[in-house]
Design a protein around this motif. Structure first.
Motif, PDB file in Angstrom:
ATOM      1  N   GLY A 171      45.220  26.897   2.092  1.00  0.00           N
ATOM      2  CA  GLY A 171      44.453  27.591   1.071  1.00  0.00           C
ATOM      3  C   GLY A 171      44.987  28.962   0.716  1.00  0.00           C
ATOM      4  O   GLY A 171      44.386  29.662  -0.109  1.00  0.00           O
ATOM      5  N   THR A 172      46.119  29.357   1.302  1.00  0.00           N
ATOM      6  CA  THR A 172      46.634  30.708   1.104  1.00  0.00           C
ATOM      7  C   THR A 172      47.353  30.836  -0.230  1.00  0.00           C
ATOM      8  O   THR A 172      48.165  29.984  -0.610  1.00  0.00           O
ATOM      9  CB  THR A 172      47.576  31.090   2.262  1.00  0.00           C
ATOM     10  N   TRP A 173      47.078  31.933  -0.898  1.00  0.00           N
ATOM     11  CA  TRP A 173      47.656  32.202  -2.219  1.00  0.00           C
ATOM     12  C   TRP A 173      49.116  32.642  -2.131  1.00  0.00           C
ATOM     13  O   TRP A 173      49.998  32.026  -2.720  1.00  0.00           O
ATOM     14  CB  TRP A 173      46.809  33.266  -2.926  1.00  0.00           C
ATOM     15  N   HIS A 174      49.410  33.716  -1.361  1.00  0.00           N
ATOM     16  CA  HIS A 174      50.754  34.287  -1.388  1.00  0.00           C
ATOM     17  C   HIS A 174      51.133  34.768   0.009  1.00  0.00           C
ATOM     18  O   HIS A 174      50.533  35.706   0.538  1.00  0.00           O
ATOM     19  CB  HIS A 174      50.816  35.441  -2.389  1.00  0.00           C
ATOM     20  N   LYS A 175      52.141  34.122   0.584  1.00  0.00           N
ATOM     21  CA  LYS A 175      52.478  34.352   1.991  1.00  0.00           C
ATOM     22  C   LYS A 175      52.988  35.767   2.262  1.00  0.00           C
ATOM     23  O   LYS A 175      52.603  36.394   3.255  1.00  0.00           O
ATOM     24  CB  LYS A 175      53.512  33.329   2.451  1.00  0.00           C
ATOM     25  N   ALA A 176      53.875  36.281   1.428  1.00  0.00           N
ATOM     26  CA  ALA A 176      54.432  37.605   1.686  1.00  0.00           C
ATOM     27  C   ALA A 176      53.351  38.673   1.636  1.00  0.00           C
ATOM     28  O   ALA A 176      53.354  39.619   2.442  1.00  0.00           O
ATOM     29  CB  ALA A 176      55.537  37.918   0.671  1.00  0.00           C
ATOM     30  N   ALA A 215      55.264  34.909  11.798  1.00  0.00           N
ATOM     31  CA  ALA A 215      55.123  34.685  10.367  1.00  0.00           C
ATOM     32  C   ALA A 215      56.287  35.296   9.597  1.00  0.00           C
ATOM     33  O   ALA A 215      56.784  34.709   8.633  1.00  0.00           O
ATOM     34  CB  ALA A 215      53.791  35.247   9.878  1.00  0.00           C
ATOM     35  N   ALA A 216      56.725  36.470  10.006  1.00  0.00           N
ATOM     36  CA  ALA A 216      57.844  37.112   9.317  1.00  0.00           C
ATOM     37  C   ALA A 216      59.082  36.226   9.337  1.00  0.00           C
ATOM     38  O   ALA A 216      59.801  36.107   8.340  1.00  0.00           O
ATOM     39  CB  ALA A 216      58.142  38.464   9.963  1.00  0.00           C
ATOM     40  N   GLY A 221      62.230  34.503   2.786  1.00  0.00           N
ATOM     41  CA  GLY A 221      62.530  33.889   1.497  1.00  0.00           C
ATOM     42  C   GLY A 221      61.346  33.828   0.562  1.00  0.00           C
ATOM     43  O   GLY A 221      61.510  33.598  -0.645  1.00  0.00           O
ATOM     44  N   HIS A 222      60.125  34.041   1.076  1.00  0.00           N
ATOM     45  CA  HIS A 222      58.937  34.064   0.226  1.00  0.00           C
ATOM     46  C   HIS A 222      58.726  35.476  -0.301  1.00  0.00           C
ATOM     47  O   HIS A 222      58.627  36.422   0.481  1.00  0.00           O
ATOM     48  CB  HIS A 222      57.697  33.605   1.010  1.00  0.00           C
TER      49      HIS A 222
END
Length: 223
Positions: A171-176, A215-216, A221-222
């Motif tokens: 459900g996550t919008w934007h990983k970075a 996570a990093a 690349g995101h």
């Protein structure tokens, strides 16, 4: 609470009432109401970390039960609450994930970073949604992080899939952006981490740092 999709809500006691953080799913309304009655104080404020169905499902019913309760959400996710998934100027070009339908409640207050709500401080933590908020209890150091982190299925930053419980990541919008917010929340060095999914963690700083590093490496690349 079903084992397939457990979700947490939190009641924070103040001098004259209770602040409810998130509303869970629709079937949770009765349990939330009974918990408030056991404490012996009314729900006077409803704070939403973000506008996803599993966090606002019981909202309309609770507003009917506690009509005087002030409803607050970030100004950005107030758009999402009414079903608007369009991007704001300058936001990363990624689809905003939401399936809300028919929410009638209208926010009484639109929150921004740093706002104080009784004992709680609002902390902007976008990424899972564009307007995601966490809330830090300034008395105790408890950080109610919504879906910026999860502990169900293993601790993780929003967007980092834990296959034992992948739903917050899906459900996550934007990983970075989520990673940036997770770093900020970790830097608060909370005494307790309380997430939307999973058990609370005492003295979570080292574990938060570890999953931020994980996570990093995985989000490379995101952008």
């Amino acid at each position: 609470m079903p084992l397939f999709f457990p979700v947490n809500v939190y009641l924070v006691e103040e001098e004259n009432g209770l602040t409810l953080i998130d509303c869970g799913m629709s079937f949770m309304q009765q349990g939330i109401t009974e918990a408030a009655f056991r404490i012996g104080k009314p729900i006077t404020t409803i704070l939403l970390t973000h506008a996803h169905p599993d966090h606002v499902g019981a909202l309309d019913g609770l507003k009917q039960r506690f009509p005087e309760a002030e409803l607050a959400i970030s100004a950005r996710d107030a758009l999402l609450l009414r079903g608007d998934t369009s991007l704001a100027p300058g936001e990363p070009d990624a689809p905003v994930k939401n399936s809300l339908k028919g929410i009638q409640a209208v926010p009484d207050r639109l929150l921004k970073d740093g706002d104080l709500i009784a004992s709680l401080q609002a902390v902007a933590s976008p990424g899972h949604t564009p307007g995601h908020m966490a809330f830090l209890d300034r008395r105790s150091g408890v950080l109610i992080a919504g879906d910026a982190f999860q502990t169900r299925g293993g601790m993780a930053v929003s967007g980092d899939v834990r296959w034992n419980f992948p739903f917050p990541a899906w459900g996550t919008w934007h990983k970075a952006t989520a990673l940036h917010s997770a770093r900020r929340l970790s830097d608060l060095r909370p005494q307790v981490l309380a997430c939307g999914h999973g058990s609370m963690v005492l003295q979570p700083y080292d574990a938060m740092q570890q999953v931020v590093a994980r996570a990093a490496s995985r989000f490379e690349g995101h952008r």
